[in-house]
Every structure is written in structure tokens, then in C-alpha cells.
Design a protein around this motif. Structure first.
Motif, PDB file in Angstrom:
ATOM      1  N   UNK A 224      47.293 -30.507 -10.538  1.00 56.64           N
ATOM      2  CA  UNK A 224      47.571 -29.427  -9.591  1.00 56.64           C
ATOM      3  C   UNK A 224      46.361 -29.114  -8.728  1.00 56.64           C
ATOM      4  N   UNK A 225      45.157 -29.311  -9.282  1.00 55.84           N
ATOM      5  CA  UNK A 225      43.922 -28.976  -8.577  1.00 55.84           C
ATOM      6  C   UNK A 225      43.324 -30.153  -7.830  1.00 55.84           C
ATOM      7  N   UNK A 226      43.822 -31.372  -8.071  1.00 56.14           N
ATOM      8  CA  UNK A 226      43.286 -32.546  -7.401  1.00 56.14           C
ATOM      9  C   UNK A 226      41.894 -32.937  -7.873  1.00 56.14           C
ATOM     10  N   UNK A 227      41.620 -32.762  -9.177  1.00 54.56           N
ATOM     11  CA  UNK A 227      40.305 -33.077  -9.738  1.00 54.56           C
ATOM     12  C   UNK A 227      40.483 -33.827 -11.053  1.00 54.56           C
ATOM     13  N   UNK A 228      39.363 -34.164 -11.708  1.00 51.63           N
ATOM     14  CA  UNK A 228      39.367 -34.783 -13.023  1.00 51.63           C
ATOM     15  C   UNK A 228      38.474 -33.999 -13.968  1.00 51.63           C
ATOM     16  N   UNK A 229      38.257 -34.513 -15.169  1.00 54.34           N
ATOM     17  CA  UNK A 229      37.431 -33.795 -16.143  1.00 54.34           C
ATOM     18  C   UNK A 229      36.839 -34.739 -17.167  1.00 54.34           C
ATOM     19  N   UNK A 230      35.721 -34.322 -17.741  1.00 50.37           N
ATOM     20  CA  UNK A 230      35.143 -34.959 -18.920  1.00 50.37           C
ATOM     21  C   UNK A 230      35.165 -33.943 -20.052  1.00 50.37           C
ATOM     22  N   UNK A 231      35.644 -34.372 -21.210  1.00 50.91           N
ATOM     23  CA  UNK A 231      35.714 -33.514 -22.387  1.00 50.91           C
ATOM     24  C   UNK A 231      34.767 -34.060 -23.452  1.00 50.91           C
ATOM     25  N   UNK A 232      33.990 -33.178 -24.040  1.00 49.92           N
ATOM     26  CA  UNK A 232      33.088 -33.544 -25.126  1.00 49.92           C
ATOM     27  C   UNK A 232      33.850 -33.474 -26.443  1.00 49.92           C
ATOM     28  N   UNK A 233      34.142 -34.633 -27.029  1.00 58.22           N
ATOM     29  CA  UNK A 233      34.932 -34.665 -28.259  1.00 58.22           C
ATOM     30  C   UNK A 233      34.236 -33.908 -29.387  1.00 58.22           C
ATOM     31  N   UNK A 234      32.898 -33.967 -29.431  1.00 51.95           N
ATOM     32  CA  UNK A 234      32.166 -33.274 -30.496  1.00 51.95           C
ATOM     33  C   UNK A 234      32.457 -31.778 -30.470  1.00 51.95           C
ATOM     34  N   UNK A 235      32.474 -31.190 -29.276  1.00 55.03           N
ATOM     35  CA  UNK A 235      32.757 -29.754 -29.163  1.00 55.03           C
ATOM     36  C   UNK A 235      34.207 -29.464 -29.525  1.00 55.03           C
ATOM     37  N   UNK A 236      35.108 -30.352 -29.108  1.00 55.33           N
ATOM     38  CA  UNK A 236      36.519 -30.138 -29.405  1.00 55.33           C
ATOM     39  C   UNK A 236      36.789 -30.189 -30.902  1.00 55.33           C
ATOM     40  N   UNK A 237      36.215 -31.185 -31.593  1.00 57.98           N
ATOM     41  CA  UNK A 237      36.419 -31.288 -33.041  1.00 57.98           C
ATOM     42  C   UNK A 237      35.796 -30.098 -33.762  1.00 57.98           C
ATOM     43  N   UNK A 238      34.656 -29.629 -33.277  1.00 62.49           N
ATOM     44  CA  UNK A 238      34.009 -28.476 -33.906  1.00 62.49           C
ATOM     45  C   UNK A 238      34.931 -27.269 -33.903  1.00 62.49           C
ATOM     46  N   UNK A 239      35.815 -27.181 -32.914  1.00 60.69           N
ATOM     47  CA  UNK A 239      36.767 -26.069 -32.872  1.00 60.69           C
ATOM     48  C   UNK A 239      37.696 -26.086 -34.076  1.00 60.69           C
TER      49      UNK A 239
END
Length: 326
Positions: A224-239
Motif C-alpha cells: 500500500x505504501x510502495x516500499x519494502x522492509x528489512x526485519x531483524x529475525x533476532x529481535x522478532x524471536x526475542x519477542x
């Protein structure tokens, strides 16, 4: 027990009409009255037995969840709940089930000042459809199309708990009994981040609630915003590990955790974007709403989502979020 007795006994509540719902149950239409300068935010969700919930689901928890998934949509837009309608298909008028369902639903409704304004009942396979109405200041709605290059990507609460519980139900993994009960509660009684959503108005550039999986839902924002992203898996798993207070050996291997966190659904947390200059404002909004938030990535110009491991290397495996018709 007939249809109208059922409605009167379990869903009609005593009390004078409120300013926000001057006419509720008992007429052909309900009337809602948003405050001056406010716009209505409207969302519907349909829950079907065997698809969205197990036949053994506790009716009180199911009543909570049926409303919670709708309130989560309001949260993502920064809207304040006003009222909701309930359309309910029932195989039979099971009084114990109805009492538990209504108790769970109204407990959450009262917590958020959201009134049952009407709906419908019929005989049929168990299905629950709720339409929720909220109000938001004109022009202040948090939408999906506002993410910009350079924004931080945040997530509220924790991710993956519900998927862990579902996999334990399916028998694909084993969890210690206390951990299973903890994650099961997250699956069956999600907590909509309504206060956080309102606190993020004017701060977040885009938001979505995580219902079908983090990557899939964030993907809607990116397109919807016409952009991309990088996600840090380490931070996501820490959740996930932080939320469930897991001990070494309690959780499955890293690959399974990644599946739960990145592709698991039913979390009903908020994923949102905000510029780096707003980090203190985001943390203050989180503190004021009593909701933890974690910065898990960044918005970039290149389309698509890139997931990095703890060493900063790209994770190339695919993660499939939930899709009813895939």
C-alpha cells in the motif's frame, strides 16, 4: 427457547440509551452518534467453527475472541470503540454455551466502552459475525499506506504465542504444560491494543494488526505504501521467548520459532511504522498505554521483505502467512 427470548435473555442489557448509541437492540436499525469532528471506523470479522476456532473452545473465551479480533482492527486505525453488532448462527439454543459466550463478550465490551447495538440470530452451523464501529478524529486515521523509506518498523507485545499453541494442538511439537496453557490463553483470548492504537495517532505513519502472520500483514502495508522492509529475525524471536518466559529446551528449534513468529497468525498485535525522530514518542505512547513495543526492522525503498539472521545474513527460506483460499 425461541429466538427473541434468546436475545432478551443473553444479549439485551438494561440501562438507558447512551449518547453514542441512542437506539440499540429492539428496532429495525441501530442509531450511532459519533462526536462532532469524528469519523466512523467500521470493521467486520466472521469466525467459523473448525476454521477459526476449535469445537472444544471454551464459550467464554470464544465470546472474548469474537469481539477482540474486531477491536484489534479499530486499534490499527487509532479508533476508539463505540458499538458493535452480532450475527450468530447456532446449531441449537444451548443455554450454558450462550451464557458463557455472552459473559466473555460483554466483559471485553465493557472494558472498552463498546455497546452491543443489534444483530441477528439463526439456526445453522456455528458461526459468529461481528461488525464493530469506532470513531476517530477526521484526518487522524492511521492507515496502511503511510510507511516511508527510513521509518522504523515496530511490533507491539509479542508474536508467535498463538501459533505455538496451535502446533501443540496439532501434535507437531510438544510444550511443557504451563507453557502450553500460557500460549493457549494467548490464542483463545487475544488482547486488542486499543489504547496503544489511539496513543499512536499523529506518531505512527502506518499500522496494521497482525492476524494472519507478521510477514503477510506487514506485506500489505508495504504494498500500500510502495516500499519494502528489512526485519531483524533476532529481535522478532526475542519477542516470543520474552513473552512466554521460556527456559532452555522449552521452545522448539530456531527454525520452528521463526515460523511461529514470522508466519503465525492470531497474535492480534500491532505492526506499525514511525520515523526515527519519533522513537521517544513511540516509547511514551507504549508506556502510557501499558503495552510493550519492540523495534524489529526498518522501511526501505527496495520492494519486498528481507529477513536477516543474528549475524546480519539474509534468511532465504520462504514463510507462508495464513490465507483462507491459498
Amino acid at each position: 427457547m425461541g429466538e427473541f427470548e434468546l436475545i432478551d435473555r443473553y444479549f439485551r442489557r438494561d440501562g438507558a440509551p447512551s449518547p453514542q448509541v441512542p437506539l440499540g437492540i429492539g428496532d429495525d436499525c441501530a442509531l450511532l452518534a459519533p462526536a462532532p469532528g469524528m469519523q466512523l471506523a467500521v470493521s467486520s470479522d466472521l469466525l467459523v467453527e473448525g476454521r477459526h476456532f476449535l469445537s472444544t473452545a471454551d464459550p467464554r473465551r470464544l465470546g472474548h475472541k469474537a469481539l477482540a479480533v474486531n477491536l484489534s482492527d479499530l486499534a490499527a486505525c487509532g479508533a476508539r470503540p463505540m458499538a458493535f453488532t452480532l450475527a450468530l448462527a447456532l446449531p441449537s439454543a444451548d443455554e450454558a454455551w450462550l451464557a458463557g459466550f455472552a459473559q466473555g463478550m460483554f466483559a471485553l465490551a465493557d472494558e472498552h466502552g463498546c455497546e452491543l447495538a443489534g444483530g441477528d440470530t439463526t439456526r445453522g452451523p456455528l458461526a459468529i459475525c461481528i461488525t464493530v464501529f469506532g470513531e476517530v478524529p477526521a484526518g487522524a486515521t492511521i492507515r496502511r499506506n503511510g510507511a516511508r523509506e527510513g521509518d522504523d518498523l515496530w511490533a507491539s507485545g509479542t508474536l508467535g504465542d498463538a501459533r505455538l499453541s496451535l502446533e501443540a494442538f496439532r501434535g507437531t511439537l510438544s510444550l511443557p504444560a504451563p507453557l502450553f496453557e500460557q500460549t493457549r490463553l494467548r490464542m483463545e483470548m487475544p488482547q486488542p491494543r486499543v489504547a496503544l492504537g489511539q496513543a499512536l495517532r499523529g506518531i505512527a505513519t502506518a499500522a496494521i494488526d497482525v492476524s494472519d502472520g507478521l510477514l503477510g500483514d506487514v506485506g500489505h502495508v508495504l504494498r500500500a505504501s510502495g516500499v519494502g522492509a528489512t526485519i531483524e529475525a533476532r529481535e522478532a524471536i526475542a519477542l516470543l521467548a520474552a513473552r512466554v518466559n521460556a527456559r532452555p529446551g522449552d521452545l522448539p528449534d530456531d527454525a520452528a520459532q521463526l515460523d511461529c513468529v514470522l508466519a503465525g497468525g492470531d497474535d492480534y498485535e500491532l505492526a506499525f511504522t514511525a520515523p526515527p525522530s519519533a522513537r521517544e514518542a513511540v516509547l511514551e505512547a507504549a508506556l502510557n498505554s501499558g503495552t510493550a513495543v519492540t523495534r524489529i526492522g526498518r522501511i526501505e525503498a527496495a520492494p519486498g521483505i528481507r529477513v536477516l539472521d543474528a549475524d546480519g545474513r539474509a534468511i532465504t527460506r520462504r514463510f507462508a502467512s495464513f490465507d483462507h483460499f491459498a
